[in-house]
Design an enzyme around this catalytic site. Structure first.
Site, PDB file in Angstrom:
ATOM      1  N   TYR A 169     -12.298   5.913  -1.422  1.00  0.00           N
ATOM      2  CA  TYR A 169     -10.981   5.366  -1.073  1.00  0.00           C
ATOM      3  C   TYR A 169     -10.006   6.494  -0.691  1.00  0.00           C
ATOM      4  O   TYR A 169      -9.383   6.469   0.369  1.00  0.00           O
ATOM      5  CB  TYR A 169     -10.396   4.533  -2.227  1.00  0.00           C
ATOM      6  N   ASP A 190      -9.527  -0.545  -2.070  1.00  0.00           N
ATOM      7  CA  ASP A 190      -9.272  -0.377  -3.506  1.00  0.00           C
ATOM      8  C   ASP A 190      -8.913  -1.758  -4.047  1.00  0.00           C
ATOM      9  O   ASP A 190      -9.020  -2.746  -3.303  1.00  0.00           O
ATOM     10  CB  ASP A 190      -8.153   0.652  -3.761  1.00  0.00           C
ATOM     11  N   GLU A 206      -1.662  10.251  -2.636  1.00  0.00           N
ATOM     12  CA  GLU A 206      -2.758   9.315  -2.937  1.00  0.00           C
ATOM     13  C   GLU A 206      -3.270   9.499  -4.367  1.00  0.00           C
ATOM     14  O   GLU A 206      -3.583   8.546  -5.051  1.00  0.00           O
ATOM     15  CB  GLU A 206      -3.909   9.497  -1.939  1.00  0.00           C
TER      16      GLU A 206
END
Ligand code: SF4
Length: 378
Positions: free
Chosen positions: A123, A141, A40
């Site tokens: 997020y 996002d 991520e």
């Protein structure tokens, strides 16, 4: 906002499509929070294809959070070198240290604890906790926001705080509570592969019949454009010292405060990494650089230095258009500088061999090409 049977149908369509057509990505073969977290962070502002080799190299070297926490920062930055946005790597390691010291080496279970870690926002925390732990947290996002804005034909600047808040509520309402991690990935996958920024492929879209923008024929016009920050033109001149063995000198990461005090905003441009002696120039690049070298290397007789200009290059960083002016400085012996290191110029061009930014690598390439063309013509 969809409700009742329509919402169930929407979820079924999207999840069914994701289960059948999702891309096979390395971080989708695991539920290990460390690996999902790493992916991520790496995927922020960076394309999947660019991330994969870095992801694999970093995992090979740092297979778990403790290995990352204990590594010298230089090693982490070296492996990150070329991926850009280096604060991500620094925060990643700072967070790894906190996970080891405060959470017994385990990624936190609670949202608030995850948010307290460096470099982890709403997020990223939502993505990790939903995918790795099944937490019912919907992510939002730019990618997800685009999909939601099109589905609901939302106009205006999506980043405007009230609009963003309302999109988050929509995301929360759509989240499939039975498979939150898979759901989040399905929405992200739709945005990455079908509902793309330009030319969304509505004819392939599993949820086309729910989409208001498609019905109104405005899918390609959404989201509406945000006002762009004005671009800034910057010129950086660098001295690439070279001895007869192809060695050069790299300076340590600049200290931001001092660089700012000197009116030379070099630190963000070289991403606070190793770099050539360089400065922002305005009127007379070679003279300004020569003066800078005299300050950096007081023992060096700057008058005897010949700055050979090499072909200029371009570099774009966020809102800056950077012109790179490389100068080759051939010397019998490389100058001394506290904390500097002597390296092979060819290695500076090689990904993962030194913690340098892509801007520094472009400078190195210019010098190397010149060296090779001189060798060919000799
Ligand atoms: Fe995006 Fe088109 Fe699907 Fe609407 S129908 S969600 S615009 S791909």
């Amino acid at each position: 906002m969809l409700t009742g049977r329509e919402l169930s149908r929407f979820r079924k369509q999207l999840l069914g499509w994701f289960r059948e057509f999702q891309r096979d990505l390395p971080w989708r073969r695991t539920r290990d929070p460390y690996r999902i977290w790493l992916s991520e962070i790496m995927l922020q502002q960076t394309r999947v294809a660019a991330v994969i080799p870095y992801y694999e190299r970093i995992l090979e070297k740092f297979p778990d959070v403790s290995a990352l926490a204990e590594a010298p920062q230089e090693d982490v930055l070296r492996l990150w070198s070329g991926l850009g946005y280096y604060s991500r790597a620094r925060n990643l390691q700072a967070a790894a240290k906190e996970i080891v010291s405060k959470h017994h080496g385990k990624f936190p279970q609670e949202l608030q604890d995850a948010l307290a870690l460096p470099g982890i926002g709403r997020y990223t925390a939502g993505a990790i906790l939903s995918i790795a732990r099944g937490a019912k947290l919907a992510v939002l996002d730019g990618n997800v926001a685009r999909v939601l804005a099109r589905l609901g034909a939302v106009r205006g600047d999506l980043r405007e705080s009230r609009r963003w808040g309302s999109l988050q509520k929509t995301a929360d309402g759509l989240l499939d509570p039975k498979s939150p991690g898979e759901w989040n990935q399905a929405v992200m996958e739709l945005g990455a592969t079908v509902c793309t920024p330009r030319a969304p492929q509505c004819f392939l879209c599993p949820v086309a019949k729910f989409c208001r923008a498609r019905k109104l024929g405005i899918a390609e016009r959404l989201p509406e454009k945000r006002k762009k920050r004005e671009t800034q033109d910057v010129t950086i001149a660098a001295a690439i010292f070279l001895d007869s063995h192809g060695h050069t000198i790299l300076l340590p990461p600049p200290r931001t405060k001092r660089a700012h005090a000197q009116g030379k905003e070099l630190a963000p441009l070289v991403s606070n990494l190793w770099h050539f002696p360089a400065m922002e120039v305005r009127k007379d690049p070679s003279r300004e650089l020569q003066r800078h070298l005299a300050t950096l290397f007081p023992k060096l007789s700057s008058r005897s230095l010949v700055l050979e200009p090499l072909p200029k290059a371009r570099h774009a960083v966020t809102y800056r258009n950077v012109t790179l002016l490389p100068f080759r400085v051939s010397v019998a012996q490389l100058p001394d500088h506290a904390g500097a290191k002597i390296v092979l110029i060819a290695d500076v061009c090689t990904p993962a061999s030194h913690a340098v930014s892509s801007l520094t690598r472009k400078f190195a390439r210019a010098a190397l090409l010149r060296k090779q063309s001189l060798a060919t013509s000799a």
